[in-house]
Design a protein around this motif. Structure first.
Motif, short mmCIF file in Angstrom:
data_model
loop_
_atom_site.label_atom_id
_atom_site.label_comp_id
_atom_site.label_asym_id
_atom_site.label_seq_id
_atom_site.Cartn_x
_atom_site.Cartn_y
_atom_site.Cartn_z
N ASN A 194 0.80 -1.22 0.00
CA ASN A 194 0.00 0.00 0.00
C ASN A 194 0.84 1.28 0.00
OD1 ASN A 194 -2.46 -1.42 0.01
ND2 ASN A 194 -2.25 -1.76 2.21
N ALA A 195 2.15 1.16 -0.04
CA ALA A 195 3.03 2.34 0.00
C ALA A 195 2.92 3.14 -1.30
CB ALA A 195 4.47 1.89 0.22
N THR A 196 3.05 4.43 -1.16
CA THR A 196 3.03 5.35 -2.31
C THR A 196 4.21 6.31 -2.16
OG1 THR A 196 1.68 7.01 -1.20
CG2 THR A 196 0.50 5.28 -2.44
N VAL A 197 4.48 7.04 -3.23
CA VAL A 197 5.54 8.05 -3.18
C VAL A 197 5.27 9.02 -2.03
CG1 VAL A 197 6.55 10.01 -4.42
CG2 VAL A 197 6.12 7.87 -5.64
N ASN A 198 4.04 9.48 -1.91
CA ASN A 198 3.70 10.43 -0.85
C ASN A 198 3.81 9.84 0.55
OD1 ASN A 198 3.27 12.63 -2.50
ND2 ASN A 198 1.11 12.16 -2.80
N SER A 199 3.41 8.58 0.72
CA SER A 199 3.47 7.99 2.05
C SER A 199 4.91 7.70 2.47
CB SER A 199 2.64 6.70 2.11
OG SER A 199 3.25 5.65 1.37
N VAL A 200 5.78 7.44 1.51
CA VAL A 200 7.19 7.16 1.81
C VAL A 200 7.94 8.46 2.05
CG1 VAL A 200 9.33 6.27 0.80
CG2 VAL A 200 7.21 4.98 0.58
#
Length: 170
Positions: free
Chosen positions: A135-141
């Motif tokens: 579920n990771a995204t550029v924004n969440s990372v």
């Protein structure tokens, strides 16, 4: 082995000048990053270009040194190779073989290139999901910076302190 008598590489490029600078330095800190969980090729090539300094004289012997390694694989990720430590080991073993005094390392949590490429969320080869979960995204990372890593800052300060102490003893 054309460097055996002169302690200078026969390949006439920037490597000769870099080796000469390393030879004249009081200490050596080698920095690199860890694509594919190993030391990057440019840093490895630099280390290998120092080989001519070894013959007969051991010009690097007894010098204090350290490593600064950045990697995107977290130290607590048991599912992937310990990339940072593998990078540190490459530098540490070079220094050991040259008779240098390896005094420490700095491990910096870096960024998977996918956070900046523009396709990190859609790309089927994105390292974001491999490293941070499905579920990771550029924004969440987000983007990790050295300035926000107190452990790395402390390690860098300590590495500098240890090199200074080692130089005083020489």
């Amino acid at each position: 082995m054309g460097c055996l008598e002169t302690n200078q590489c026969v390949i006439k490029d920037d490597g000769v000048e870099l080796a000469e600078k390393a030879k004249k330095a009081d200490a050596l800190v080698i920095a690199g990053f860890t694509p594919y969980s190993t030391l990057d090729s440019r840093t490895k090539a630099f280390i290998e270009r120092l080989y001519p300094l070894r013959h007969k004289h051991g010009f690097m012997a007894t010098k204090p040194g350290g490593a600064v390694i950045t990697c995107c694989v977290s130290e607590d990720n048991d599912a992937l190779p310990p990339a940072c430590q593998m990078g540190v080991n490459a530098v540490q073993f070079y220094m050991m073989e040259e008779g240098m005094n390896f005094v420490g390392a700095v491990k910096i949590q870096g960024n998977v290139p996918c956070v900046k490429c523009g396709s990190g969320d859609e790309c089927k080869m994105s390292g974001i999901k491999m490293l941070y979960g499905e579920n990771a995204t550029v924004n969440s990372v987000g983007i990790k910076t050295f300035e926000n890593q107190s452990i790395a800052i402390e390690a860098a300060t300590e590495l500098g302190r240890k090199i200074a102490q080692a130089l005083k003893k020489m």
